[in-house]
Design a protein around this motif. Sequence first.
Motif, PDB file in Angstrom:
ATOM      1  N   GLN A 219     -53.632 -20.293  -3.704  1.00 40.79           N
ATOM      2  CA  GLN A 219     -52.901 -20.908  -4.803  1.00 40.79           C
ATOM      3  C   GLN A 219     -52.332 -22.232  -4.419  1.00 40.79           C
ATOM      4  O   GLN A 219     -51.906 -22.437  -3.297  1.00 40.79           O
ATOM      5  CB  GLN A 219     -51.759 -19.995  -5.203  1.00 40.79           C
ATOM      6  N   TRP A 223     -47.683 -24.076  -8.792  1.00 44.51           N
ATOM      7  CA  TRP A 223     -48.498 -24.499  -9.939  1.00 44.51           C
ATOM      8  C   TRP A 223     -49.146 -23.262 -10.532  1.00 44.51           C
ATOM      9  O   TRP A 223     -49.607 -22.432  -9.782  1.00 44.51           O
ATOM     10  CB  TRP A 223     -49.550 -25.510  -9.489  1.00 44.51           C
ATOM     11  N   PRO A 224     -49.313 -23.105 -11.802  1.00 44.92           N
ATOM     12  CA  PRO A 224     -48.814 -23.986 -12.841  1.00 44.92           C
ATOM     13  C   PRO A 224     -47.294 -23.919 -12.973  1.00 44.92           C
ATOM     14  O   PRO A 224     -46.672 -22.994 -12.485  1.00 44.92           O
ATOM     15  CB  PRO A 224     -49.494 -23.446 -14.101  1.00 44.92           C
ATOM     16  N   VAL A 226     -44.405 -22.827 -14.176  1.00 44.86           N
ATOM     17  CA  VAL A 226     -43.812 -21.782 -14.990  1.00 44.86           C
ATOM     18  C   VAL A 226     -42.477 -21.437 -14.351  1.00 44.86           C
ATOM     19  O   VAL A 226     -42.406 -21.234 -13.142  1.00 44.86           O
ATOM     20  CB  VAL A 226     -44.726 -20.539 -15.015  1.00 44.86           C
ATOM     21  N   ARG A 227     -41.454 -21.368 -15.153  1.00 44.54           N
ATOM     22  CA  ARG A 227     -40.138 -21.094 -14.584  1.00 44.54           C
ATOM     23  C   ARG A 227     -40.106 -19.741 -13.902  1.00 44.54           C
ATOM     24  O   ARG A 227     -40.705 -18.779 -14.383  1.00 44.54           O
ATOM     25  CB  ARG A 227     -39.098 -21.098 -15.693  1.00 44.54           C
ATOM     26  N   PHE A 229     -37.891 -17.592 -13.792  1.00 42.99           N
ATOM     27  CA  PHE A 229     -37.339 -16.552 -14.649  1.00 42.99           C
ATOM     28  C   PHE A 229     -38.460 -15.903 -15.451  1.00 42.99           C
ATOM     29  O   PHE A 229     -38.546 -14.685 -15.577  1.00 42.99           O
ATOM     30  CB  PHE A 229     -36.298 -17.176 -15.581  1.00 42.99           C
ATOM     31  N   LEU A 265     -27.871 -20.387   0.781  1.00 48.49           N
ATOM     32  CA  LEU A 265     -29.015 -19.487   0.768  1.00 48.49           C
ATOM     33  C   LEU A 265     -30.328 -20.256   0.674  1.00 48.49           C
ATOM     34  O   LEU A 265     -30.371 -21.370   0.218  1.00 48.49           O
ATOM     35  CB  LEU A 265     -28.945 -18.596  -0.474  1.00 48.49           C
ATOM     36  N   ARG A 266     -31.369 -19.592   1.063  1.00 50.47           N
ATOM     37  CA  ARG A 266     -32.693 -20.091   0.764  1.00 50.47           C
ATOM     38  C   ARG A 266     -33.391 -19.016  -0.053  1.00 50.47           C
ATOM     39  O   ARG A 266     -32.918 -17.899  -0.184  1.00 50.47           O
ATOM     40  CB  ARG A 266     -33.490 -20.354   2.052  1.00 50.47           C
TER      41      ARG A 266
ATOM     42  N   ASP B  81     -36.810 -26.371 -11.596  1.00 49.69           N
ATOM     43  CA  ASP B  81     -37.091 -25.192 -12.424  1.00 49.69           C
ATOM     44  C   ASP B  81     -38.310 -24.434 -11.911  1.00 49.69           C
ATOM     45  O   ASP B  81     -38.473 -23.255 -12.208  1.00 49.69           O
ATOM     46  CB  ASP B  81     -37.384 -25.613 -13.874  1.00 49.69           C
ATOM     47  N   TYR B  82     -39.185 -25.123 -11.227  1.00 45.59           N
ATOM     48  CA  TYR B  82     -40.408 -24.481 -10.744  1.00 45.59           C
ATOM     49  C   TYR B  82     -40.343 -24.260  -9.244  1.00 45.59           C
ATOM     50  O   TYR B  82     -41.364 -24.152  -8.586  1.00 45.59           O
ATOM     51  CB  TYR B  82     -41.625 -25.335 -11.118  1.00 45.59           C
ATOM     52  N   ASN B  83     -39.147 -24.260  -8.722  1.00 47.63           N
ATOM     53  CA  ASN B  83     -38.950 -23.997  -7.298  1.00 47.63           C
ATOM     54  C   ASN B  83     -39.530 -25.051  -6.388  1.00 47.63           C
ATOM     55  O   ASN B  83     -39.913 -24.754  -5.260  1.00 47.63           O
ATOM     56  CB  ASN B  83     -39.523 -22.630  -6.902  1.00 47.63           C
ATOM     57  N   TRP B  84     -39.609 -26.279  -6.855  1.00 50.75           N
ATOM     58  CA  TRP B  84     -40.122 -27.321  -5.982  1.00 50.75           C
ATOM     59  C   TRP B  84     -39.009 -28.055  -5.256  1.00 50.75           C
ATOM     60  O   TRP B  84     -39.260 -28.898  -4.416  1.00 50.75           O
ATOM     61  CB  TRP B  84     -40.950 -28.350  -6.781  1.00 50.75           C
ATOM     62  N   PRO B  86     -36.003 -27.444  -2.734  1.00 50.49           N
ATOM     63  CA  PRO B  86     -35.511 -26.357  -1.881  1.00 50.49           C
ATOM     64  C   PRO B  86     -34.070 -25.993  -2.201  1.00 50.49           C
ATOM     65  O   PRO B  86     -33.273 -26.833  -2.614  1.00 50.49           O
ATOM     66  CB  PRO B  86     -35.611 -26.941  -0.465  1.00 50.49           C
ATOM     67  N   ASP B  87     -33.764 -24.771  -1.984  1.00 54.29           N
ATOM     68  CA  ASP B  87     -32.394 -24.315  -2.182  1.00 54.29           C
ATOM     69  C   ASP B  87     -31.424 -25.068  -1.293  1.00 54.29           C
ATOM     70  O   ASP B  87     -31.731 -25.387  -0.161  1.00 54.29           O
ATOM     71  CB  ASP B  87     -32.311 -22.845  -1.799  1.00 54.29           C
ATOM     72  N   ARG B 114     -28.852 -26.902 -14.522  1.00 62.06           N
ATOM     73  CA  ARG B 114     -29.389 -26.974 -13.161  1.00 62.06           C
ATOM     74  C   ARG B 114     -28.320 -27.387 -12.159  1.00 62.06           C
ATOM     75  O   ARG B 114     -28.510 -28.301 -11.347  1.00 62.06           O
ATOM     76  CB  ARG B 114     -30.571 -27.953 -13.092  1.00 62.06           C
ATOM     77  N   GLU B 141     -26.881 -21.507 -11.117  1.00 65.95           N
ATOM     78  CA  GLU B 141     -26.896 -20.423 -10.136  1.00 65.95           C
ATOM     79  C   GLU B 141     -25.653 -20.539  -9.280  1.00 65.95           C
ATOM     80  O   GLU B 141     -24.924 -21.515  -9.361  1.00 65.95           O
ATOM     81  CB  GLU B 141     -28.135 -20.536  -9.257  1.00 65.95           C
ATOM     82  N   GLU B 165     -30.932 -18.535 -18.917  1.00 70.80           N
ATOM     83  CA  GLU B 165     -31.820 -18.717 -17.772  1.00 70.80           C
ATOM     84  C   GLU B 165     -31.103 -18.964 -16.461  1.00 70.80           C
ATOM     85  O   GLU B 165     -31.678 -19.529 -15.538  1.00 70.80           O
ATOM     86  CB  GLU B 165     -32.803 -19.850 -18.063  1.00 70.80           C
ATOM     87  N   ASP B 167     -29.106 -17.753 -12.964  1.00 72.52           N
ATOM     88  CA  ASP B 167     -29.316 -16.739 -11.948  1.00 72.52           C
ATOM     89  C   ASP B 167     -27.949 -16.197 -11.554  1.00 72.52           C
ATOM     90  O   ASP B 167     -27.201 -16.848 -10.834  1.00 72.52           O
ATOM     91  CB  ASP B 167     -29.996 -17.421 -10.741  1.00 72.52           C
ATOM     92  N   PRO B 351     -50.556 -16.746 -15.397  1.00 72.98           N
ATOM     93  CA  PRO B 351     -50.710 -18.117 -14.917  1.00 72.98           C
ATOM     94  C   PRO B 351     -51.405 -18.222 -13.557  1.00 72.98           C
ATOM     95  O   PRO B 351     -52.015 -19.232 -13.262  1.00 72.98           O
ATOM     96  CB  PRO B 351     -49.276 -18.628 -14.817  1.00 72.98           C
ATOM     97  N   PHE B 352     -51.287 -17.188 -12.750  1.00 74.94           N
ATOM     98  CA  PHE B 352     -51.831 -17.296 -11.406  1.00 74.94           C
ATOM     99  C   PHE B 352     -53.165 -16.598 -11.263  1.00 74.94           C
ATOM    100  O   PHE B 352     -53.752 -16.582 -10.203  1.00 74.94           O
ATOM    101  CB  PHE B 352     -50.822 -16.740 -10.397  1.00 74.94           C
ATOM    102  N   CYS B 406     -50.585 -28.210 -20.266  1.00 75.30           N
ATOM    103  CA  CYS B 406     -50.832 -27.779 -18.902  1.00 75.30           C
ATOM    104  C   CYS B 406     -52.151 -27.033 -18.856  1.00 75.30           C
ATOM    105  O   CYS B 406     -52.240 -25.879 -19.295  1.00 75.30           O
ATOM    106  CB  CYS B 406     -49.709 -26.899 -18.391  1.00 75.30           C
ATOM    107  N   ALA B 465     -49.162 -34.543 -12.545  1.00 82.83           N
ATOM    108  CA  ALA B 465     -49.533 -33.693 -11.413  1.00 82.83           C
ATOM    109  C   ALA B 465     -51.029 -33.809 -11.179  1.00 82.83           C
ATOM    110  O   ALA B 465     -51.816 -33.719 -12.106  1.00 82.83           O
ATOM    111  CB  ALA B 465     -49.163 -32.241 -11.705  1.00 82.83           C
ATOM    112  N   ARG B 490     -46.251 -35.170  -8.901  1.00 83.53           N
ATOM    113  CA  ARG B 490     -46.580 -34.413  -7.696  1.00 83.53           C
ATOM    114  C   ARG B 490     -48.064 -34.530  -7.408  1.00 83.53           C
ATOM    115  O   ARG B 490     -48.880 -34.657  -8.329  1.00 83.53           O
ATOM    116  CB  ARG B 490     -46.162 -32.946  -7.818  1.00 83.53           C
TER     117      ARG B 490
END
Lengths: 372, 586
Positions: A219, A223-224, A226-227, A229, A265-266, B81-84, B86-87, B114, B141, B165, B167, B351-352, B406, B465, B490
């Motif tokens: 993967q 991507w794609p 998607v949130r 959540f 946190l991570r 929002d898409y975890n790109w 880092p925390d 956010r 969060e 939405e 956390d 999606p995956f 997308c 992207a 990206r």
Amino acid sequence: MSPPLLGVEEEVQSNVSSPSVDCGLGLKERNYLGLSDCSSVDSSAVSSSPDNNKNNLNLKATELRLGLPGSQSPERETELCLLNSGKLDEKPLFPLLPSKDGICPSSQKNVVAGNKRGFSDTMDGFSEVKGYAYAEKSWMFHDAGSDSESPQTVGHGKYPGNSGANVILSARSPGAQASVKKDEPANVLQKQPHATNGINLKQTDISNNKSSAPAAKAQVVGWPPVRSFRTKTLATSSKNNDEVDGKPGPAALFVKVSMDGAPYLRKVDLTTYSTYGELSSALEKMFSCFTLGQCGSHGAAGKEILSQSKLKDLLHGSEYVLTYKDKDGDWMLVGDVPWEMFVGTCKRLKIMKGSDAIGLAPRAMEKSRVTN
Amino acid sequence: MRKKMACSLPDEVLEHVFSFIRSDKDRNAVSVVCKSWYEMERWCRRRLFIGNCYAVSPRMVIRRFPEVRSIELKGKPHFADYNWVPDGWGGYVLPWIVEMVGAYPWLEEIRLKRMVVTDECLEHIAKSFKNFKVLVLFSCEGFSTDGLAAIAASCKNLRELDLRESDVDDLGGHWLSHFPETYTSLVSLNISCLGSDEVSLSALERLVGRCTNLRTLRLNRAVPLDKIAYILRRAPQLVDFGTGTYSADLQTDVFSNLAGAFYSCKELRSLSGFWDVVPAYLPAIYPVCSRLTSLNLSYATIQSPDLIKLLRHCPSLQRLLVLDYIEDSGLEALSSSCKDLQELRVFPSDPFGVERNVSLTELGLVSVCLACPKLQSVLYFCRQMSNAALVTIAQNRPNLTRFRLCIIEPRTADYLTLEPLDVGFGAIVEHCKDLRRLSLSGLLTDRVFEYIGRYAKKLEMLSVAFAGESDLGLHHVLSGCESLRKLEIRDSPFGDKALLANSAKLETMRSLWMSSCSVSFGTCKLLGQKMSRLNVEVIDECGPPDSRPDVCPVNKLYIYRSVAGPRFDMPPFVWTMDEDYALRDS
């Protein structure tokens, strides 16, 4: 639609008979966008001579002096002149509505006359048509591998009346011409330029996207778009509804990882690992700076690269152990259960000091030492 | 203090006139007319929107606007929002809260997006703002149900609590029960993001029962279907309702009870929730469907035939969020049933997955665009697209303002011609002159950016992207898009030249995000050093970027304009490039 079709066919033939040699660009026909050569798209690639464009340069060079003092490389000016918005308007790059635009009659004529792909055609004031033909484009400059001559000529020829950048399609009759080069599309899609790291597209899957057995596709990270959540929700939905399409578990499973003493946190996606070992090394890398106690100033952390074994010792010695919180809310040592079961029940991870983990079952601890 | 100028209006009059000027843009314009207007405006500004919490410091804000009642802040870049992101990247609201507690004791509204919100923040809010009314935490969060309990217990005038939405850490404790029995002012409650056990049903029911002004109620998944009827009957005045899990064994009495409850809600205009839907229960909402303007079925794993049946009952629908289970056939039905449709979002159910699992193609989108004259906003996930389809969409829907496409597989070409999709997207920007937001996907060369630079003059936000071929692409956008505020990129081969050539443009934008592109560390340093009003932040989790040569590309780059200078709450993997960088580092 007929003119374009004609044009396309012509292109096919012309391409078949006269490959990129005509262009003198040293391009291989199957390079959809000539990208393999310019995949090293960094600044160093733009070496080639912009000199011949000086006549165009002077007008525009001043226009775009937004750059920083000291950053005015000749290459920049070259590109910028190529983009000449004033002149852009003149030429119909846009094949969409020839009649409405009222600027395309010439292009149509050109189309019929022959959209040859060769470089020489760009000199003819040819402009592209309904998506089937492309002239050369300035990105050829970045063709790191190709000889210096070609970009020059590209630069010149590129603007039939300076209509701006067009994309070259050497042998790009891909469209309908499946018969000509069946493998082109595949190659086309395969040789995408990667800007940098981080892309793990499985090439075969793209070319064989109709084949029945796609291998486990690597993967692309994140991507794609998607949130998380939504991903989490859908994952749980599908489990509930028993909609098993042979899909291996939830798509992404982010759990929080905290570490004693670390300020924040991570999150890790458990589905990207398949063994405890992988998870463990990833966590080690993530938290290495904390383990070293060097999370203060910039540049201090990571100046020495810790050997992995040294870190492992730290984590697996008496210093830290990896624990997780399961569905029932209990804290357990990582490593007790088979990996798949762990992924299914783990809600949260925590890197605890060894001394804090004493409360957990000693047999489990020993077991975890052995497995890790 | 307030000087009267000879030919200007008295302060009281100015103040009164300004009170009718609500939009931020207009307010900002008013404030630069002259000094006295600036002064007057700043004293009577009540509402603030700060799109990037690091663009300005709390103290600066407070100094200029002393009488603020409502503030909206955004923190992390959109791609978080898409975890790109880092925390630990940042976006902490605590410094703002701490300053505002002292400066704005009468603060009524806080809206955050956010951002990292801790329980400590929530406790401050609960204790310090006596007239606090609205708390919206969108995609935030860092807080737990303990913080929510504090809000519930102390904010006597709370009208709106919206956690969409976000956390939230579940620490148990039944935070809803902390709303005192005397508390009745709730108007809007959105707890749809909460996990399973974070809501006490009986407390919820009592709360709903005594808050007669409740207009919006969005429940979380844990609320079972058979409780919905009870709640709805207690709140027939609801306008916006989100169900919990919409699944149960089919029982006639439960069904008729539910249908009756929906029937009694004459004001209901918006429905959402619908987790785990059992299709047999869908007809229970038919009584309200004819008045529905907004329907969010994006978590409902129901198939096209059921969706079609439902949509036939919703002629007034303006907004639809749905999964791609709707398929082309369902979108076709939508286009004939819902002529008032303004917004459509189709999300991917898988999606995956590698293979297509539903029969949803570009044709579905085209049919909606052809038949729904008011369609303005599109978000569409699919697996194939063609230039012809995009051109058709563009020609028929020039009123589009948001177009986000997308195509799930990166760099997918036009499936009919195997060409790039430059021409198609080019048509979109050419015809849709009011386009404000655009997300690209599929196989794209620099040419699409040329079109964008040339035509997309109203474009404010662009997401890119796996597209483009060289710096020219980026240059086209930065030099041509006059209204551009946010650009996020990206995995595209854009690098130094375009950035350096357009560095001044960056100060006219809110932010630029580039990850996995070709921007070298050297350029980042140069930009950071020369542009004092830009914060250039390099995010690199592999180690400090200066451990590699300057020509090496950076992993992630976030550039934003700021009058507050570099921030100091960065984690170890974020480096600010400024004049001091080289000094600090050595």
